[in-house]
Design an enzyme around this catalytic site. Structure first.
Site, PDB file in Angstrom:
ATOM      1  N   GLY A   1       0.916  -1.099  -0.180  1.00  0.00           N
ATOM      2  CA  GLY A   1       0.037   0.033  -0.091  1.00  0.00           C
ATOM      3  C   GLY A   1       0.816   1.574  -0.057  1.00  0.00           C
ATOM      4  N   HIS A   2       0.254   2.305  -0.427  1.00  0.00           N
ATOM      5  CA  HIS A   2       1.287   3.451  -0.689  1.00  0.00           C
ATOM      6  C   HIS A   2       1.514   4.141   0.804  1.00  0.00           C
ATOM      7  CE1 HIS A   2      -2.630   5.925  -0.448  1.00  0.00           C
ATOM      8  NE2 HIS A   2      -3.000   5.102  -1.421  1.00  0.00           N
ATOM      9  N   THR A   3       2.262   5.048   0.848  1.00  0.00           N
ATOM     10  CA  THR A   3       2.504   5.556   1.979  1.00  0.00           C
ATOM     11  C   THR A   3       1.377   6.335   2.783  1.00  0.00           C
ATOM     12  OG1 THR A   3       4.797   6.323   1.275  1.00  0.00           O
ATOM     13  CG2 THR A   3       3.904   7.474   3.403  1.00  0.00           C
ATOM     14  N   GLY A   4       1.071   6.045   4.245  1.00  0.00           N
ATOM     15  CA  GLY A   4       0.102   6.538   5.033  1.00  0.00           C
ATOM     16  C   GLY A   4      -1.085   5.459   4.915  1.00  0.00           C
ATOM     17  N   SER A   5      -1.190   4.301   4.240  1.00  0.00           N
ATOM     18  CA  SER A   5      -2.012   3.307   3.902  1.00  0.00           C
ATOM     19  C   SER A   5      -2.541   2.508   5.312  1.00  0.00           C
ATOM     20  CB  SER A   5      -1.968   2.293   2.778  1.00  0.00           C
ATOM     21  OG  SER A   5      -0.930   1.743   3.220  1.00  0.00           O
ATOM     22  N   GLY A   6      -1.651   2.589   6.160  1.00  0.00           N
ATOM     23  CA  GLY A   6      -1.782   1.617   7.506  1.00  0.00           C
ATOM     24  C   GLY A   6      -1.109   0.650   7.825  1.00  0.00           C
ATOM     25  N   LYS A   7      -0.041   0.372   6.826  1.00  0.00           N
ATOM     26  CA  LYS A   7       0.711  -0.810   6.953  1.00  0.00           C
ATOM     27  C   LYS A   7       1.476  -0.973   8.099  1.00  0.00           C
ATOM     28  CE  LYS A   7       3.466   0.259   3.323  1.00  0.00           C
ATOM     29  NZ  LYS A   7       2.842   1.461   3.042  1.00  0.00           N
ATOM     30  N   SER A   8       2.151   0.196   8.480  1.00  0.00           N
ATOM     31  CA  SER A   8       2.987   0.210   9.600  1.00  0.00           C
ATOM     32  C   SER A   8       2.246   0.271  10.768  1.00  0.00           C
ATOM     33  CB  SER A   8       3.992   1.543   9.951  1.00  0.00           C
ATOM     34  OG  SER A   8       5.004   1.429   8.845  1.00  0.00           O
TER      35      SER A   8
ATOM     36  N   GLU B   1      10.032  -2.621   5.245  1.00  0.00           N
ATOM     37  CA  GLU B   1      11.047  -2.316   4.286  1.00  0.00           C
ATOM     38  C   GLU B   1      12.563  -2.708   4.695  1.00  0.00           C
ATOM     39  OE1 GLU B   1      10.128  -0.966   1.900  1.00  0.00           O
ATOM     40  OE2 GLU B   1       8.512  -0.055   1.954  1.00  0.00           O
TER      41      GLU B   1
END
Length: 288
Positions: free
Chosen positions: A40-47, A171
């Site tokens: 998902g792109h940055t800010g999508s909730g992955k972290s 990452e």
């Protein structure tokens, strides 16, 4: 051990004027022994998802079940130490977490903190150095005298010394050159296959997802918008481009060839799959 999210919300600074959604109504399962990629792109909730995997964050609503542990908003930190031993976290630029005078001491620090004797922790350090592909003579060196790639391997060895069941990678190849990235990804794949580790990988590298993962979660604006095998996820190039994710290099090439009359079934994800289908169409012998 399986990891299950059941209608999980997480709100940063909940109850304040600065409240912001991290993830919303996420329901998903990461199966024991799987290699799961979260994209998902940055800010999508992955972290945010990653930090729930060992209860660094706890749900604002819903339940995260990790093996025998059920984590809710009411869960106390008091009894979470065994969980955090089972789930090893490798964050971006993991080498920044190094601090001890020698490699051996740095790797042994975590196990000793969990009650392992100094002698056994030293043996673990020796084993983990070999496991991550470093020579024995680094053990008595300062980690800060090593190359950047070696330092990252030392940091990963320190996580593996805790003997986790799940290895979470945020990452993990950031900042490495292409050769270093490939070596690192092959190492994780070997750990997955030979040690039976469940791997959870956050990455922007779609080629790595295609080459290594068997399950993919796609995040967008805090929501889980799609899940499935890499082949299922990468079957719709238009949808992925709309989500600003793209497709693996091999699949992109196959789509271009398809428009020129070549036929692919199924759509290849890796170089090996592309070669197996392309060679017969070019009139050559099958690839051995």
């Amino acid at each position: 051990m399986d990891i299950t999210f059941d209608h999980v919300d997480f709100t940063y600074q909940a109850g304040t004027p600065f409240a912001g959604d991290g993830i919303k109504d996420v329901t998903a399962t990461i199966h024991d022994g799987s290699y799961t990629a979260i994209i998902g792109h940055t800010g999508s909730g992955k972290s945010t998802i990653l930090q729930h995997l060992n209860a660094l964050l706890k749900p604002t609503k819903g339940t995260v079940t990790i093996g025998d542990f059920k984590i809710t908003n009411e869960t106390s930190n008091k009894n979470l130490k065994p969980l955090r031993q089972k789930v090893g976290m490798v964050f971006q630029f993991a080498e920044n977490q190094l601090f001890e005078q020698t490699v051996a001491k740095d790797i042994a620090f975590g196990p000793k903190n969990f009650g392992v004797s100094e002698e056994d922790a030293a043996k673990l350090a020796e084993q983990m150095v070999k496991l991550v592909g470093l020579p024995d003579d680094v053990l008595e060196k300062s980690p800060f005298d090593l190359s950047g790639g070696q330092m990252r391997r030392v940091a990963i060895a320190g996580v593996l010394a805790m003997q986790p069941e799940v290895l979470v990678l945020d990452e993990p190849t950031a900042g490495l050159d292409p050769a270093g990235r490939q070596e690192m990804m092959r190492m994780f794949d070997q750990l997955h296959k030979e040690q039976g580790l469940t791997i959870v990988l956050v990455t922007h590298q779609m080629d790595d997802v295609a080459d290594y993962a068997d399950h993919v979660l796609v995040m967008e604006a805090g929501h889980l918008v799609k899940s499935g095998s890499p082949r299922e996820i990468f079957s719709d190039e238009d949808w992925l481009n709309e989500k600003q994710l793209g497709v693996p290099t091999t699949t992109r090439m196959a789509n271009r060839l398809k428009r020129r009359g070549f036929v692919f079934d199924p759509m290849p994800l890796t170089e090996a799959e592309l070669a197996d289908q392309l060679v017969p169409q070019l009139g050559g012998a099958s690839r051995e």
